[in-house]
Design a protein around this motif. Structure first.
Motif, PDB file in Angstrom:
ATOM      1  N   SER A  55       0.826  -1.201   0.000  1.00 63.15           N
ATOM      2  CA  SER A  55       0.000   0.000   0.000  1.00 63.15           C
ATOM      3  C   SER A  55       0.863   1.256   0.000  1.00 63.15           C
ATOM      4  CB  SER A  55      -0.924   0.021   1.227  1.00 63.15           C
ATOM      5  OG  SER A  55      -1.571   1.278   1.324  1.00 63.15           O
ATOM      6  N   GLY A  56       0.632   2.118  -0.979  1.00 60.69           N
ATOM      7  CA  GLY A  56       1.344   3.388  -1.031  1.00 60.69           C
ATOM      8  C   GLY A  56       0.841   4.383  -0.020  1.00 60.69           C
ATOM      9  N   ALA A  57      -0.257   4.034   0.682  1.00 58.91           N
ATOM     10  CA  ALA A  57      -0.826   4.922   1.690  1.00 58.91           C
ATOM     11  C   ALA A  57      -0.334   4.605   3.096  1.00 58.91           C
ATOM     12  CB  ALA A  57      -2.354   4.847   1.645  1.00 58.91           C
ATOM     13  N   ILE A  58       0.470   3.560   3.239  1.00 58.78           N
ATOM     14  CA  ILE A  58       0.993   3.163   4.547  1.00 58.78           C
ATOM     15  C   ILE A  58       2.486   3.473   4.569  1.00 58.78           C
ATOM     16  CG2 ILE A  58       1.373   1.242   6.136  1.00 58.78           C
ATOM     17  CD1 ILE A  58      -1.115  -0.094   5.016  1.00 58.78           C
ATOM     18  N   SER A  59       2.884   4.404   5.415  1.00 63.23           N
ATOM     19  CA  SER A  59       4.274   4.875   5.416  1.00 63.23           C
ATOM     20  C   SER A  59       5.266   3.751   5.680  1.00 63.23           C
ATOM     21  CB  SER A  59       4.448   5.994   6.446  1.00 63.23           C
ATOM     22  OG  SER A  59       4.142   5.536   7.762  1.00 63.23           O
ATOM     23  N   ALA A  94       5.393  -3.361  -6.010  1.00 64.64           N
ATOM     24  CA  ALA A  94       4.409  -2.494  -6.673  1.00 64.64           C
ATOM     25  C   ALA A  94       3.496  -1.914  -5.605  1.00 64.64           C
ATOM     26  CB  ALA A  94       3.595  -3.282  -7.696  1.00 64.64           C
ATOM     27  N   TYR A  95       3.335  -0.594  -5.643  1.00 66.71           N
ATOM     28  CA  TYR A  95       2.526   0.108  -4.650  1.00 66.71           C
ATOM     29  C   TYR A  95       1.235   0.629  -5.271  1.00 66.71           C
ATOM     30  CZ  TYR A  95       6.430   0.124  -1.350  1.00 66.71           C
ATOM     31  OH  TYR A  95       7.426  -0.249  -0.477  1.00 66.71           O
ATOM     32  N   PHE A  96       0.126   0.451  -4.544  1.00 69.16           N
ATOM     33  CA  PHE A  96      -1.169   0.928  -5.014  1.00 69.16           C
ATOM     34  C   PHE A  96      -1.836   1.769  -3.931  1.00 69.16           C
ATOM     35  CE2 PHE A  96      -0.284  -2.991  -7.299  1.00 69.16           C
ATOM     36  CZ  PHE A  96      -0.500  -2.600  -8.618  1.00 69.16           C
ATOM     37  N   LYS A  97      -2.640   2.721  -4.380  1.00 64.95           N
ATOM     38  CA  LYS A  97      -3.479   3.522  -3.494  1.00 64.95           C
ATOM     39  C   LYS A  97      -4.902   3.441  -4.027  1.00 64.95           C
ATOM     40  CE  LYS A  97       0.021   6.989  -2.191  1.00 64.95           C
ATOM     41  NZ  LYS A  97       0.318   8.447  -2.184  1.00 64.95           N
ATOM     42  N   VAL A  98      -5.762   2.762  -3.300  1.00 67.22           N
ATOM     43  CA  VAL A  98      -7.136   2.560  -3.762  1.00 67.22           C
ATOM     44  C   VAL A  98      -8.102   3.234  -2.799  1.00 67.22           C
ATOM     45  CG1 VAL A  98      -8.933   0.866  -4.252  1.00 67.22           C
ATOM     46  CG2 VAL A  98      -6.570   0.399  -4.918  1.00 67.22           C
ATOM     47  N   ASP A 103      -9.896   3.962  -8.855  1.00 67.93           N
ATOM     48  CA  ASP A 103      -8.591   3.470  -8.392  1.00 67.93           C
ATOM     49  C   ASP A 103      -8.545   1.944  -8.448  1.00 67.93           C
ATOM     50  OD1 ASP A 103      -7.881   6.112  -7.759  1.00 67.93           O
ATOM     51  OD2 ASP A 103      -8.514   5.894  -5.664  1.00 67.93           O
ATOM     52  N   TYR A 104      -9.631   1.325  -8.008  1.00 65.80           N
ATOM     53  CA  TYR A 104      -9.726  -0.139  -8.038  1.00 65.80           C
ATOM     54  C   TYR A 104      -9.620  -0.648  -9.470  1.00 65.80           C
ATOM     55  CZ  TYR A 104     -12.247  -4.637  -8.198  1.00 65.80           C
ATOM     56  OH  TYR A 104     -12.637  -5.930  -8.459  1.00 65.80           O
ATOM     57  N   ALA A 105     -10.329   0.009 -10.402  1.00 67.54           N
ATOM     58  CA  ALA A 105     -10.292  -0.409 -11.799  1.00 67.54           C
ATOM     59  C   ALA A 105      -8.878  -0.314 -12.369  1.00 67.54           C
ATOM     60  CB  ALA A 105     -11.262   0.453 -12.622  1.00 67.54           C
ATOM     61  N   LYS A 106      -8.181   0.763 -12.023  1.00 69.30           N
ATOM     62  CA  LYS A 106      -6.808   0.944 -12.496  1.00 69.30           C
ATOM     63  C   LYS A 106      -5.891  -0.148 -11.947  1.00 69.30           C
ATOM     64  CE  LYS A 106      -2.976   4.261 -12.354  1.00 69.30           C
ATOM     65  NZ  LYS A 106      -2.513   5.547 -11.784  1.00 69.30           N
ATOM     66  N   MET A 107      -6.019  -0.440 -10.650  1.00 71.87           N
ATOM     67  CA  MET A 107      -5.208  -1.486 -10.053  1.00 71.87           C
ATOM     68  C   MET A 107      -5.491  -2.838 -10.696  1.00 71.87           C
ATOM     69  SD  MET A 107      -5.023  -2.854  -6.089  1.00 71.87           S
ATOM     70  CE  MET A 107      -6.751  -3.331  -6.094  1.00 71.87           C
ATOM     71  N   MET A 108      -6.775  -3.151 -10.872  1.00 69.18           N
ATOM     72  CA  MET A 108      -7.148  -4.444 -11.447  1.00 69.18           C
ATOM     73  C   MET A 108      -6.681  -4.580 -12.885  1.00 69.18           C
ATOM     74  SD  MET A 108      -8.483  -6.458  -9.219  1.00 69.18           S
ATOM     75  CE  MET A 108      -9.357  -7.678 -10.210  1.00 69.18           C
ATOM     76  N   LYS A 109      -6.611  -3.464 -13.600  1.00 68.05           N
ATOM     77  CA  LYS A 109      -6.071  -3.493 -14.959  1.00 68.05           C
ATOM     78  C   LYS A 109      -4.629  -3.971 -14.919  1.00 68.05           C
ATOM     79  CE  LYS A 109      -5.590  -2.429 -19.373  1.00 68.05           C
ATOM     80  NZ  LYS A 109      -4.137  -2.608 -19.511  1.00 68.05           N
TER      81      LYS A 109
END
Length: 308
Positions: free
Chosen positions: A112-116, A133-137, A142-148
């Motif tokens: 998670s890019g939201a967790i320091s 790989a870091y994601f922020k959903v 955001d979910y659609a982009k990550m799932m892509k």
């Protein structure tokens, strides 16, 4: 309509498979490397990972929805994904065991890019030869982009269609139920030590905005920093929604009672008098809904505009 058009432009609608992330990717399977930019702005190339660690319950669920296999998980994933004996437990969400990942020959980690604490792990993991790989959903987009990205890695365009594209129609159906009345809402996030108002930039706040609501915290920014009954009474919202975080819902709702409901002014609020005070299920409104985004939108639409 803007919601759907925007997603169509980004990810494509009515297609059997999404646009490719990288020209190096096989169209039929995860037979070659996939290159993408993660949500921290870093370009990442993933080439057929053999053992994937996922350091978040919702991301572990998303990785499985994309056709991936979770080799290692953090404690918060218990109860969200099936846990098998051959899966490695990495401990707490904020302090995952890096040594265990290296020893177990993990070659790809989703964080998670939201967790320091997660962000700080990148250099250590990459130095050990482990791709990250870091994601922020926070929203469905955001979910659609990550799932892509995840389905490009697994080569499962069919699962992108099932768990993203097919959800778009259901979400738009719920958004279309907005009747133009633009009800005012107060959205609260409660935990064992306090209660905070959240604006339209939060996950549930964004859904409420999509459904035509006016969030009083957007209009009165002071509510975000200092939740006060005086400000709530002055705004007198039509609806009040609460979701809880932390291990104990009872403790979180107890804090709502202590800070707000016990105040004599509470019973005079329009939302309370008209029985428009709702406690939302944590699994759909604090945790990320993933394949249940349509259900989350429907619950809010039913509360706002009546069940159908």
């Amino acid at each position: 309509m803007v919601f759907v058009l925007g997603l169509c432009l980004l990810y494509g609608c009515g297609k059997t498979e999404p646009n490719t992330v990288s020209s190096s990717q096989s169209a039929s399977s995860a037979a070659s490397a996939v290159t993408f930019t993660d949500d921290l702005g870093v370009q990442v190339t993933v080439d057929r990972p053999k053992k994937t660690a996922v350091l978040s319950a919702s991301y572990a669920d998303a990785w499985q929805l994309a056709g991936g296999t979770v080799a290692a998980y953090t404690d918060d994933a218990k109860g969200t994904i099936p846990i098998k004996e051959d899966m490695l437990n990495l401990g707490k969400l904020n302090t995952p065991n890096v040594e265990s990942m290296i020893a177990d020959k993990i070659d790809f980690v989703i964080l998670s890019g939201a967790i320091s604490e997660h962000v700080k792990l990148r250099s250590t993991l990459e130095s050990a030869g482990i791709k990250t790989a870091y994601f922020k959903v926070e929203t469905f987009e955001d979910y659609a982009k990550m799932m892509k990205t995840l389905t490009d890695i697994t080569g499962r365009a069919d699962l992108y269609k099932k768990n993203v594209s097919d959800l778009q129609a259901e979400i738009q159906k719920q958004i279309a139920r907005a009747d133009g009345s633009h009800p005012t809402v107060l959205f609260l996030r409660a935990y064992s030590t306090g209660v905070k108002a959240k604006g339209s930039d939060s996950m549930t706040g964004k859904m409420l905005k999509d459904l035509g609501c006016m969030n009083i915290a957007d209009q009165k920014g002071s509510l975000l920093d200092n939740l006060s009954m005086e400000a709530i009474v002055a705004a007198d919202p039509d609806f009040i929604f609460v979701t809880t975080m932390g291990e104990s819902q009872e403790a979180a709702l107890g804090m709502v009672d202590q800070l707000l409901i016990s105040n004599p002014a509470w019973s005079g609020l329009t939302a309370v008098k008209e029985k428009h005070y709702y406690v939302l299920p944590k699994e759909l409104f604090h945790l990320k809904p993933n394949k249940r985004w349509g259900e989350s939108y429907q619950i809010l639409a039913d509360d706002l505009y009546g069940k159908k």
